[in-house]
Design a protein around this motif. Structure first.
Motif, PDB file in Angstrom:
ATOM      1  N   VAL A  73      60.639  70.362 -15.197  1.00 14.84           N
ATOM      2  CA  VAL A  73      59.390  69.998 -14.524  1.00 14.84           C
ATOM      3  C   VAL A  73      58.965  68.588 -14.922  1.00 14.84           C
ATOM      4  O   VAL A  73      58.559  67.783 -14.078  1.00 14.84           O
ATOM      5  N   GLU A  74      59.083  68.292 -16.214  1.00 12.54           N
ATOM      6  CA  GLU A  74      58.729  66.940 -16.651  1.00 12.54           C
ATOM      7  C   GLU A  74      59.641  65.896 -16.014  1.00 12.54           C
ATOM      8  O   GLU A  74      59.198  64.833 -15.575  1.00 12.54           O
ATOM      9  N   GLN A  75      60.932  66.188 -15.932  1.00 15.40           N
ATOM     10  CA  GLN A  75      61.890  65.240 -15.372  1.00 15.40           C
ATOM     11  C   GLN A  75      61.649  64.965 -13.895  1.00 15.40           C
ATOM     12  O   GLN A  75      61.796  63.832 -13.436  1.00 15.40           O
ATOM     13  N   LEU A  76      61.280  65.998 -13.157  1.00 16.44           N
ATOM     14  CA  LEU A  76      61.253  65.885 -11.692  1.00 16.44           C
ATOM     15  C   LEU A  76      59.862  65.975 -11.095  1.00 16.44           C
ATOM     16  O   LEU A  76      59.717  66.049  -9.874  1.00 16.44           O
ATOM     17  N   GLN A  77      58.811  65.943 -11.912  1.00 10.82           N
ATOM     18  CA  GLN A  77      57.468  66.154 -11.388  1.00 10.82           C
ATOM     19  C   GLN A  77      57.033  65.081 -10.389  1.00 10.82           C
ATOM     20  O   GLN A  77      56.144  65.328  -9.572  1.00 10.82           O
ATOM     21  N   GLY A  78      57.645  63.914 -10.431  1.00 10.31           N
ATOM     22  CA  GLY A  78      57.304  62.885  -9.453  1.00 10.31           C
ATOM     23  C   GLY A  78      58.046  63.029  -8.140  1.00 10.31           C
ATOM     24  O   GLY A  78      57.738  62.334  -7.166  1.00 10.31           O
ATOM     25  N   LYS A  79      59.027  63.954  -8.080  1.00 17.80           N
ATOM     26  CA  LYS A  79      59.843  64.136  -6.882  1.00 17.80           C
ATOM     27  C   LYS A  79      59.660  65.507  -6.240  1.00 17.80           C
ATOM     28  O   LYS A  79      60.276  65.793  -5.214  1.00 17.80           O
ATOM     29  N   VAL A  80      58.865  66.372  -6.871  1.00 22.03           N
ATOM     30  CA  VAL A  80      58.687  67.743  -6.396  1.00 22.03           C
ATOM     31  C   VAL A  80      57.212  68.125  -6.486  1.00 22.03           C
ATOM     32  O   VAL A  80      56.547  67.820  -7.486  1.00 22.03           O
ATOM     33  N   TYR A  81      56.702  68.798  -5.447  1.00 23.47           N
ATOM     34  CA  TYR A  81      55.383  69.429  -5.540  1.00 23.47           C
ATOM     35  C   TYR A  81      55.579  70.760  -6.260  1.00 23.47           C
ATOM     36  O   TYR A  81      55.880  71.777  -5.657  1.00 23.47           O
ATOM     37  N   PHE A  82      55.428  70.745  -7.588  1.00 23.20           N
ATOM     38  CA  PHE A  82      55.634  71.949  -8.388  1.00 23.20           C
ATOM     39  C   PHE A  82      54.346  72.761  -8.493  1.00 23.20           C
ATOM     40  O   PHE A  82      53.259  72.219  -8.746  1.00 23.20           O
ATOM     41  N   GLY A  83      54.476  74.088  -8.335  1.00 23.81           N
ATOM     42  CA  GLY A  83      53.439  75.030  -8.706  1.00 23.81           C
ATOM     43  C   GLY A  83      54.088  76.150  -9.487  1.00 23.81           C
ATOM     44  O   GLY A  83      55.315  76.270  -9.509  1.00 23.81           O
ATOM     45  N   ALA A  84      53.306  76.972 -10.155  1.00 21.64           N
ATOM     46  CA  ALA A  84      53.879  78.059 -10.944  1.00 21.64           C
ATOM     47  C   ALA A  84      52.965  79.275 -10.900  1.00 21.64           C
ATOM     48  O   ALA A  84      51.737  79.146 -10.883  1.00 21.64           O
ATOM     49  N   THR A  98      48.231  81.476 -11.857  1.00 20.03           N
ATOM     50  CA  THR A  98      48.817  80.445 -10.991  1.00 20.03           C
ATOM     51  C   THR A  98      48.212  79.074 -11.217  1.00 20.03           C
ATOM     52  O   THR A  98      47.012  78.937 -11.459  1.00 20.03           O
ATOM     53  N   LYS A  99      49.079  78.057 -11.120  1.00 23.67           N
ATOM     54  CA  LYS A  99      48.661  76.671 -10.962  1.00 23.67           C
ATOM     55  C   LYS A  99      49.170  76.189  -9.604  1.00 23.67           C
ATOM     56  O   LYS A  99      50.352  76.334  -9.303  1.00 23.67           O
ATOM     57  N   PRO A 100      48.279  75.641  -8.769  1.00 19.68           N
ATOM     58  CA  PRO A 100      48.690  75.231  -7.414  1.00 19.68           C
ATOM     59  C   PRO A 100      49.738  74.136  -7.451  1.00 19.68           C
ATOM     60  O   PRO A 100      49.871  73.380  -8.423  1.00 19.68           O
ATOM     61  N   ARG A 101      50.475  74.026  -6.359  1.00 18.90           N
ATOM     62  CA  ARG A 101      51.516  73.011  -6.221  1.00 18.90           C
ATOM     63  C   ARG A 101      50.919  71.609  -6.153  1.00 18.90           C
ATOM     64  O   ARG A 101      49.922  71.389  -5.478  1.00 18.90           O
ATOM     65  N   ALA A 102      51.557  70.673  -6.827  1.00 16.66           N
ATOM     66  CA  ALA A 102      51.118  69.277  -6.799  1.00 16.66           C
ATOM     67  C   ALA A 102      52.213  68.402  -7.388  1.00 16.66           C
ATOM     68  O   ALA A 102      53.081  68.882  -8.132  1.00 16.66           O
ATOM     69  N   LEU A 103      52.190  67.134  -7.055  1.00 16.55           N
ATOM     70  CA  LEU A 103      53.032  66.173  -7.751  1.00 16.55           C
ATOM     71  C   LEU A 103      52.470  65.949  -9.155  1.00 16.55           C
ATOM     72  O   LEU A 103      51.283  66.139  -9.413  1.00 16.55           O
ATOM     73  N   ASN A 104      53.362  65.539 -10.054  1.00 15.66           N
ATOM     74  CA  ASN A 104      52.951  65.204 -11.426  1.00 15.66           C
ATOM     75  C   ASN A 104      52.132  66.330 -12.056  1.00 15.66           C
ATOM     76  O   ASN A 104      51.069  66.108 -12.634  1.00 15.66           O
ATOM     77  N   ASN A 105      52.683  67.549 -11.958  1.00 13.73           N
ATOM     78  CA  ASN A 105      51.948  68.758 -12.338  1.00 13.73           C
ATOM     79  C   ASN A 105      52.424  69.331 -13.664  1.00 13.73           C
ATOM     80  O   ASN A 105      52.131  70.484 -13.987  1.00 13.73           O
ATOM     81  N   PHE A 106      53.143  68.523 -14.436  1.00 10.48           N
ATOM     82  CA  PHE A 106      53.736  69.013 -15.678  1.00 10.48           C
ATOM     83  C   PHE A 106      52.695  69.593 -16.639  1.00 10.48           C
ATOM     84  O   PHE A 106      52.846  70.703 -17.149  1.00 10.48           O
ATOM     85  N   ALA A 107      51.634  68.853 -16.895  1.00 12.52           N
ATOM     86  CA  ALA A 107      50.652  69.280 -17.900  1.00 12.52           C
ATOM     87  C   ALA A 107      50.012  70.604 -17.525  1.00 12.52           C
ATOM     88  O   ALA A 107      49.827  71.496 -18.374  1.00 12.52           O
ATOM     89  N   ALA A 108      49.662  70.769 -16.255  1.00 11.75           N
ATOM     90  CA  ALA A 108      49.006  72.008 -15.813  1.00 11.75           C
ATOM     91  C   ALA A 108      49.946  73.203 -15.942  1.00 11.75           C
ATOM     92  O   ALA A 108      49.535  74.294 -16.373  1.00 11.75           O
ATOM     93  N   ILE A 109      51.213  73.021 -15.567  1.00 12.96           N
ATOM     94  CA  ILE A 109      52.171  74.130 -15.647  1.00 12.96           C
ATOM     95  C   ILE A 109      52.479  74.467 -17.100  1.00 12.96           C
ATOM     96  O   ILE A 109      52.597  75.645 -17.480  1.00 12.96           O
ATOM     97  N   LYS A 110      52.588  73.473 -17.942  1.00 11.46           N
ATOM     98  CA  LYS A 110      52.816  73.716 -19.370  1.00 11.46           C
ATOM     99  C   LYS A 110      51.656  74.516 -19.974  1.00 11.46           C
ATOM    100  O   LYS A 110      51.869  75.499 -20.701  1.00 11.46           O
ATOM    101  N   THR A 111      50.437  74.114 -19.630  1.00 10.26           N
ATOM    102  CA  THR A 111      49.265  74.834 -20.135  1.00 10.26           C
ATOM    103  C   THR A 111      49.259  76.277 -19.646  1.00 10.26           C
ATOM    104  O   THR A 111      48.951  77.212 -20.401  1.00 10.26           O
ATOM    105  N   LEU A 112      49.616  76.488 -18.383  1.00  9.06           N
ATOM    106  CA  LEU A 112      49.660  77.839 -17.823  1.00  9.06           C
ATOM    107  C   LEU A 112      50.639  78.719 -18.592  1.00  9.06           C
ATOM    108  O   LEU A 112      50.302  79.831 -19.024  1.00  9.06           O
TER     109      LEU A 112
END
Length: 307
Positions: A73-84, A98-112
């Motif tokens: 997620v950290e590597q590709l967060q600028g190329k993918v709308y990640f949610g979890a 859940t954390k909604p999908r977004a670009l640069n979403n590493f911190a939110a997904i890690k916290t989740l």
């Protein structure tokens, strides 16, 4: 697509009123497709079990592969709308954290992921259904393909039930695909191969008699990290959206460059999706995937592109 610059040749006269005067070459920068990926992660009690031969739990291995140092997620967060979404049978069942999908979403997904711990059962079918419903309620940006990546360590069951709900899970994967959402499955620590294969086929629309789709397995932290890289890296397609339509029969007359380097038609790039997409292939695709901020430039002669 905006046409710019460059006439395409004269008509033999000295004025600018010939037939080619209104037909400039078309120059544009195709846009790399950015997928929208919902990570659907099993948070059942068995995820607290250590992977064989290690002191790392299945849940911790998921954490490390996704949001640990050099996680995908950290590597590709600028190329993918990640949610979890983490799923279990908490009341009301299923409960998705859940954390909604977004670009640069590493911190939110890690916290989740770090805010929860394994507990409960594995209500896979209704959890898939909830993610599909979320895609419907919160559609991806235009041109962003929706994808579910399901990571689980066991056969599914229903809410408040220990019954095997494998058939219902397959039906939910089929419904996701019918809604335009591909589903890829990663089985952790020895999930039944028949279930994984059926889910993989359902998730990408494989019909009876067609070759089986790939599914992914992991029995160690390293294998888990590699599996996520393969699934998500594969979703980072080398398809480049074109705001217009290229005539496939004339595509070879175009010029395409990657970071200023000319690419060869048929070897490095081609036209797909009925002329609406430029697809990089071979080593050009690999370079595109591994370049932080790639620039693809394209020029086509007059009449090749329909604006």
């Amino acid at each position: 697509m905006k046409g710019s610059g460059g006439g395409s040749g004269g008509s033999g006269s000295d004025d600018d009123t010939g037939p080619d005067a209104q037909c400039p070459d078309v120059h544009f920068q195709p846009t790399q497709v950015t997928p929208s990926i919902a990570l659907l992660i099993d948070r059942s009690g068995s995820m607290s079990t250590d992977l064989a031969g290690t002191s790392t739990s299945r849940y911790q291995a998921i954490h490390d592969a996704l949001v640990g140092p050099s996680g995908v997620v950290e590597q590709l967060q600028g190329k993918v709308y990640f949610g979890a979404s983490l799923f279990t049978d908490d009341t009301p069942c299923p409960t998705l954290y859940t954390k909604p999908r977004a670009l640069n979403n590493f911190a939110a997904i890690k916290t989740l992921i770090e805010s929860q711990s394994p507990n409960g059962d594995t209500p896979t079918p209704p959890s898939i259904d909830k993610v599909v419903a979320d895609f419907a309620a919160n559609p991806p940006p235009m041109g962003s393909p929706p994808i579910i990546v399901l990571a689980t360590d066991g056969l599914p069951n229903g809410c408040n039930s220990s019954d095997d709900t494998s058939a219902q899970s397959v039906a939910s994967a089929q419904a996701a695909y019918a809604a335009g959402i591909k589903l890829f499955i990663l089985g952790i620590a020895g999930v039944n191969d028949t279930f994984l294969q059926n889910m993989a086929n359902a998730g990408v629309g494989v019909q009876p008699g067609q070759p089986n789709a790939a599914y992914y397995t992991a029995n160690s932290p390293a294998q888990l990290a590699m599996a996520f890289q393969q699934i998500i890296g594969g979703a980072l397609s080398c398809d480049l959206a074109v705001n217009g339509t290229i005539d496939p029969s004339q595509a070879a007359s175009g010029t395409v460059t990657l970071d200023g380097m000319p690419l060869s038609y048929g070897t490095d790039w081609t036209v797909t999706n009925n002329g609406m997409t430029i697809t990089l292939i071979g080593s050009a695709c690999t370079t595109l995937e591994n370049t932080p901020n790639p620039v693809v430039d394209a020029t086509f002669p007059c009449g090749t592109v329909i604006l």
